[in-house]
Design a protein around this motif. Structure first.
Motif, mmCIF file in Angstrom:
data_model
loop_
_atom_site.group_PDB
_atom_site.id
_atom_site.type_symbol
_atom_site.label_atom_id
_atom_site.label_comp_id
_atom_site.label_asym_id
_atom_site.label_seq_id
_atom_site.Cartn_x
_atom_site.Cartn_y
_atom_site.Cartn_z
ATOM 1 N N ALA A 1 43.922 40.624 47.227
ATOM 2 C CA ALA A 1 44.564 41.597 46.350
ATOM 3 C C ALA A 1 43.721 41.794 45.090
ATOM 4 O O ALA A 1 43.567 42.909 44.605
ATOM 5 C CB ALA A 1 45.973 41.146 45.989
ATOM 6 N N CYS A 2 43.151 40.727 44.582
ATOM 7 C CA CYS A 2 42.281 40.827 43.410
ATOM 8 C C CYS A 2 41.064 41.679 43.737
ATOM 9 O O CYS A 2 40.686 42.546 42.971
ATOM 10 C CB CYS A 2 41.845 39.446 42.954
ATOM 11 S SG CYS A 2 40.679 39.499 41.578
ATOM 12 N N ALA A 3 40.462 41.430 44.873
ATOM 13 C CA ALA A 3 39.267 42.193 45.266
ATOM 14 C C ALA A 3 39.584 43.679 45.367
ATOM 15 O O ALA A 3 38.813 44.518 44.900
ATOM 16 C CB ALA A 3 38.711 41.668 46.579
ATOM 17 N N LEU A 4 40.728 44.033 45.931
ATOM 18 C CA LEU A 4 41.111 45.444 46.058
ATOM 19 C C LEU A 4 41.393 46.053 44.688
ATOM 20 O O LEU A 4 40.955 47.157 44.393
ATOM 21 C CB LEU A 4 42.326 45.593 46.963
ATOM 22 C CG LEU A 4 42.085 45.281 48.441
ATOM 23 C CD1 LEU A 4 43.404 45.301 49.209
ATOM 24 C CD2 LEU A 4 41.097 46.257 49.044
ATOM 25 N N GLY A 5 42.116 45.328 43.840
ATOM 26 C CA GLY A 5 42.418 45.823 42.502
ATOM 27 C C GLY A 5 41.163 45.930 41.657
ATOM 28 O O GLY A 5 41.024 46.839 40.839
ATOM 29 N N ALA A 6 40.251 45.009 41.852
ATOM 30 C CA ALA A 6 39.005 45.010 41.083
ATOM 31 C C ALA A 6 38.170 46.246 41.383
ATOM 32 O O ALA A 6 37.487 46.762 40.495
ATOM 33 C CB ALA A 6 38.206 43.750 41.392
ATOM 34 N N MET A 7 38.223 46.735 42.593
ATOM 35 C CA MET A 7 37.414 47.898 42.967
ATOM 36 C C MET A 7 37.686 49.092 42.060
ATOM 37 O O MET A 7 36.762 49.758 41.610
ATOM 38 C CB MET A 7 37.646 48.297 44.427
ATOM 39 C CG MET A 7 37.087 47.343 45.418
ATOM 40 S SD MET A 7 35.313 47.276 45.230
ATOM 41 C CE MET A 7 34.920 46.045 46.410
ATOM 42 N N MET A 8 38.951 49.350 41.766
ATOM 43 C CA MET A 8 39.299 50.476 40.896
ATOM 44 C C MET A 8 38.769 50.248 39.475
ATOM 45 O O MET A 8 38.273 51.172 38.846
ATOM 46 C CB MET A 8 40.810 50.698 40.863
ATOM 47 C CG MET A 8 41.368 51.200 42.174
ATOM 48 S SD MET A 8 40.600 52.743 42.744
ATOM 49 C CE MET A 8 41.063 53.858 41.459
ATOM 50 N N GLU A 9 38.861 49.016 38.983
ATOM 51 C CA GLU A 9 38.364 48.704 37.647
ATOM 52 C C GLU A 9 36.839 48.800 37.600
ATOM 53 O O GLU A 9 36.270 49.262 36.605
ATOM 54 C CB GLU A 9 38.828 47.317 37.206
ATOM 55 C CG GLU A 9 40.330 47.185 37.080
ATOM 56 C CD GLU A 9 40.929 48.187 36.103
ATOM 57 O OE1 GLU A 9 40.360 48.378 35.002
ATOM 58 O OE2 GLU A 9 41.965 48.783 36.425
ATOM 59 N N ILE A 10 36.170 48.397 38.666
ATOM 60 C CA ILE A 10 34.709 48.488 38.738
ATOM 61 C C ILE A 10 34.273 49.947 38.727
ATOM 62 O O ILE A 10 33.324 50.318 38.033
ATOM 63 C CB ILE A 10 34.168 47.752 39.978
ATOM 64 C CG1 ILE A 10 34.375 46.242 39.804
ATOM 65 C CG2 ILE A 10 32.700 48.079 40.218
ATOM 66 C CD1 ILE A 10 34.118 45.433 41.069
ATOM 67 N N VAL A 11 34.969 50.790 39.466
ATOM 68 C CA VAL A 11 34.645 52.221 39.483
ATOM 69 C C VAL A 11 34.790 52.805 38.080
ATOM 70 O O VAL A 11 33.917 53.524 37.606
ATOM 71 C CB VAL A 11 35.533 52.983 40.502
ATOM 72 C CG1 VAL A 11 35.430 54.478 40.317
ATOM 73 C CG2 VAL A 11 35.152 52.592 41.918
ATOM 74 N N LYS A 12 35.885 52.473 37.384
ATOM 75 C CA LYS A 12 36.092 52.970 36.015
ATOM 76 C C LYS A 12 34.970 52.490 35.089
ATOM 77 O O LYS A 12 34.445 53.261 34.293
ATOM 78 C CB LYS A 12 37.440 52.486 35.470
ATOM 79 C CG LYS A 12 38.637 53.126 36.106
ATOM 80 C CD LYS A 12 39.887 52.526 35.492
ATOM 81 C CE LYS A 12 41.110 52.826 36.292
ATOM 82 N NZ LYS A 12 42.291 52.127 35.750
ATOM 83 N N TRP A 13 34.631 51.200 35.196
ATOM 84 C CA TRP A 13 33.584 50.650 34.336
ATOM 85 C C TRP A 13 32.246 51.331 34.623
ATOM 86 O O TRP A 13 31.520 51.692 33.717
ATOM 87 C CB TRP A 13 33.457 49.131 34.539
ATOM 88 C CG TRP A 13 32.517 48.506 33.564
ATOM 89 C CD1 TRP A 13 32.842 47.989 32.351
ATOM 90 C CD2 TRP A 13 31.093 48.384 33.688
ATOM 91 N NE1 TRP A 13 31.707 47.538 31.722
ATOM 92 C CE2 TRP A 13 30.610 47.772 32.525
ATOM 93 C CE3 TRP A 13 30.175 48.728 34.669
ATOM 94 C CZ2 TRP A 13 29.266 47.502 32.307
ATOM 95 C CZ3 TRP A 13 28.828 48.465 34.460
ATOM 96 C CH2 TRP A 13 28.394 47.857 33.293
ATOM 97 N N ASN A 14 31.954 51.515 35.904
ATOM 98 C CA ASN A 14 30.695 52.135 36.323
ATOM 99 C C ASN A 14 30.585 53.571 35.816
ATOM 100 O O ASN A 14 29.515 54.004 35.383
ATOM 101 C CB ASN A 14 30.578 52.080 37.842
ATOM 102 C CG ASN A 14 29.168 51.841 38.298
ATOM 103 O OD1 ASN A 14 28.350 51.291 37.584
ATOM 104 N ND2 ASN A 14 28.874 52.257 39.508
ATOM 105 N N GLU A 15 31.676 54.323 35.846
ATOM 106 C CA GLU A 15 31.673 55.696 35.345
ATOM 107 C C GLU A 15 31.431 55.729 33.833
ATOM 108 O O GLU A 15 30.778 56.630 33.325
ATOM 109 C CB GLU A 15 32.989 56.391 35.680
ATOM 110 C CG GLU A 15 33.122 56.717 37.157
ATOM 111 C CD GLU A 15 34.486 57.292 37.522
ATOM 112 O OE1 GLU A 15 35.413 57.272 36.680
ATOM 113 O OE2 GLU A 15 34.621 57.741 38.668
ATOM 114 N N ALA A 16 31.951 54.738 33.117
ATOM 115 C CA ALA A 16 31.788 54.680 31.668
ATOM 116 C C ALA A 16 30.426 54.095 31.247
ATOM 117 O O ALA A 16 30.040 54.217 30.087
ATOM 118 C CB ALA A 16 32.912 53.844 31.050
ATOM 119 N N ASN A 17 29.710 53.476 32.188
ATOM 120 C CA ASN A 17 28.436 52.823 31.894
ATOM 121 C C ASN A 17 27.388 53.225 32.925
ATOM 122 O O ASN A 17 26.946 52.404 33.732
ATOM 123 C CB ASN A 17 28.617 51.298 31.896
ATOM 124 C CG ASN A 17 29.592 50.845 30.837
ATOM 125 O OD1 ASN A 17 29.232 50.665 29.700
ATOM 126 N ND2 ASN A 17 30.852 50.700 31.231
#
Length: 64
Positions: free
Chosen positions: A31-47
């Motif tokens: 569940a953490c890995a799946l939830g992390a994917m959305m946060e990684i995408v957001k971080w990647n778009e901002a950086n």
């Protein structure tokens, strides 16, 4: 915890800690890995000058 490397300066890498809440649910590693994917995408778009090379899920406040 993300390991990210600069696209502009290839050898420059660092760790970035992202934190997100589970809203009272028990987070299992999958569940953490799946939830992390959305946060990684957001971080990647901002950086956009950084590339995520690796990530790992850890309980808040704990780093290995």
């Amino acid at each position: 915890v993300l390991t990210v490397c600069s696209i502009l300066h290839g050898a420059k890498c660092k760790e970035v800690v992202l934190t997100f809440e589970d809203h009272g649910q028990l987070i299992m590693p999958t569940a953490c890995a799946l939830g992390a994917m959305m946060e990684i995408v957001k971080w990647n778009e901002a950086n956009p000058n950084w590339q995520v090379t690796r990530f790992k899920c850890l309980p808040a406040g704990k780093r290995i």
